[in-house]
Design an enzyme around this catalytic site. Structure first.
Site, PDB file in Angstrom:
ATOM      1  N   TYR A   9       0.842  -1.195   0.000  1.00 46.58           N
ATOM      2  CA  TYR A   9       0.000   0.000   0.000  1.00 46.58           C
ATOM      3  C   TYR A   9       0.882   1.251   0.000  1.00 46.58           C
ATOM      4  O   TYR A   9       0.664   2.174  -0.791  1.00 46.58           O
ATOM      5  CB  TYR A   9      -0.938  -0.010   1.210  1.00 46.58           C
ATOM      6  CG  TYR A   9      -1.711   1.269   1.352  1.00 46.58           C
ATOM      7  CD1 TYR A   9      -2.750   1.575   0.481  1.00 46.58           C
ATOM      8  CD2 TYR A   9      -1.395   2.196   2.338  1.00 46.58           C
ATOM      9  CE1 TYR A   9      -3.455   2.762   0.588  1.00 46.58           C
ATOM     10  CE2 TYR A   9      -2.087   3.380   2.458  1.00 46.58           C
ATOM     11  CZ  TYR A   9      -3.123   3.659   1.578  1.00 46.58           C
ATOM     12  OH  TYR A   9      -3.806   4.842   1.693  1.00 46.58           O
ATOM     13  N   GLU A  31     -10.924   6.038   5.287  1.00 47.12           N
ATOM     14  CA  GLU A  31     -10.213   6.745   6.356  1.00 47.12           C
ATOM     15  C   GLU A  31     -11.123   6.960   7.559  1.00 47.12           C
ATOM     16  O   GLU A  31     -10.669   6.899   8.696  1.00 47.12           O
ATOM     17  CB  GLU A  31      -9.660   8.084   5.862  1.00 47.12           C
ATOM     18  CG  GLU A  31      -8.480   7.976   4.940  1.00 47.12           C
ATOM     19  CD  GLU A  31      -7.203   7.461   5.590  1.00 47.12           C
ATOM     20  OE1 GLU A  31      -7.102   7.407   6.825  1.00 47.12           O
ATOM     21  OE2 GLU A  31      -6.283   7.105   4.823  1.00 47.12           O
ATOM     22  N   TRP A  39      -4.449   1.373  10.233  1.00 50.50           N
ATOM     23  CA  TRP A  39      -4.766   1.353   8.809  1.00 50.50           C
ATOM     24  C   TRP A  39      -4.706  -0.062   8.261  1.00 50.50           C
ATOM     25  O   TRP A  39      -5.451  -0.425   7.351  1.00 50.50           O
ATOM     26  CB  TRP A  39      -3.828   2.287   8.048  1.00 50.50           C
ATOM     27  CG  TRP A  39      -4.169   2.348   6.595  1.00 50.50           C
ATOM     28  CD1 TRP A  39      -3.384   1.958   5.559  1.00 50.50           C
ATOM     29  CD2 TRP A  39      -5.391   2.801   6.002  1.00 50.50           C
ATOM     30  NE1 TRP A  39      -4.040   2.148   4.355  1.00 50.50           N
ATOM     31  CE2 TRP A  39      -5.287   2.667   4.611  1.00 50.50           C
ATOM     32  CE3 TRP A  39      -6.586   3.304   6.523  1.00 50.50           C
ATOM     33  CZ2 TRP A  39      -6.294   3.011   3.732  1.00 50.50           C
ATOM     34  CZ3 TRP A  39      -7.591   3.652   5.641  1.00 50.50           C
ATOM     35  CH2 TRP A  39      -7.441   3.503   4.267  1.00 50.50           C
TER      36      TRP A  39
END
Length: 182
Positions: A9, A31, A39
């Site tokens: 990512y 988000e 995350w």
């Protein structure tokens, strides 16, 4: 960064400029689900989110009902936080209201951050900035929820509005002279 998914990512997506309205919105939704979590948790469930939220099609999500919220609360492929699920449905409606009022989401963001990517001049990783506070307020004034300045700053980093790669990172690029500060 030891997790291969997180590394991929970072190396391929994080900080790459996004100009597509729907993808900007999808990333903002993800988000918002990350708030209070890592995350990596969101990344591991991203495909589950895409499936559960109709490929992040705002037109389909805007039609979700209380029964859909209940269904999503049972979906182990996503983060089951009722307030975030309800906010996503409301944010789809806010996104569509902007569009219906002639305001493209990507253009809206571009007007707020015309010199993107901005470089963080502080020398430290920020959790928010005056600009993320401004964008948060603008989004909230249009009906968005779960878009506080911390979430917005993380989103700005993710979609390449802010360049926060460390100088030792292979993705780091020096500040352009025309770039504005945060």
């Amino acid at each position: 960064m030891t997790d291969p998914l997180l590394r991929q990512y970072h190396d391929e997506e994080w900080g790459v400029p996004v100009r597509d309205s729907r993808l900007l919105w999808e990333t903002l939704v993800l988000e918002s689900f990350q708030a209070g979590l890592s995350w990596l948790i969101v990344l591991r469930r991203r495909e589950g989110f895409r499936r559960a939220f109709a490929g992040f099609d705002p037109e389909k999500i805007a039609l979700f009902t209380d029964a859909d919220v209940d269904r999503l609360m049972q979906d182990e492929g996503i983060i089951r936080a009722r307030a975030k699920i309800v906010a996503t449905i409301g944010n789809a409606r806010a996104y569509l209201a902007m569009r219906d009022n002639g305001e493209d989401f990507a253009d809206f963001i571009s007007k707020l951050v015309p010199d993107a990517p901005l470089h963080n001049p502080s020398g430290t990783v920020l959790s928010q900035s005056p600009l993320s506070l401004k964008i948060s307020k603008e989004l909230k004034s249009r009906g968005f929820r779960f878009v506080g300045p911390v979430i917005v700053y993380a989103w700005m980093q993710a979609v390449g509005l802010v360049h926060d790669h460390d100088p030792s990172c292979f993705r780091y690029t020096p500040k352009r002279e025309a770039s504005s500060d945060l």
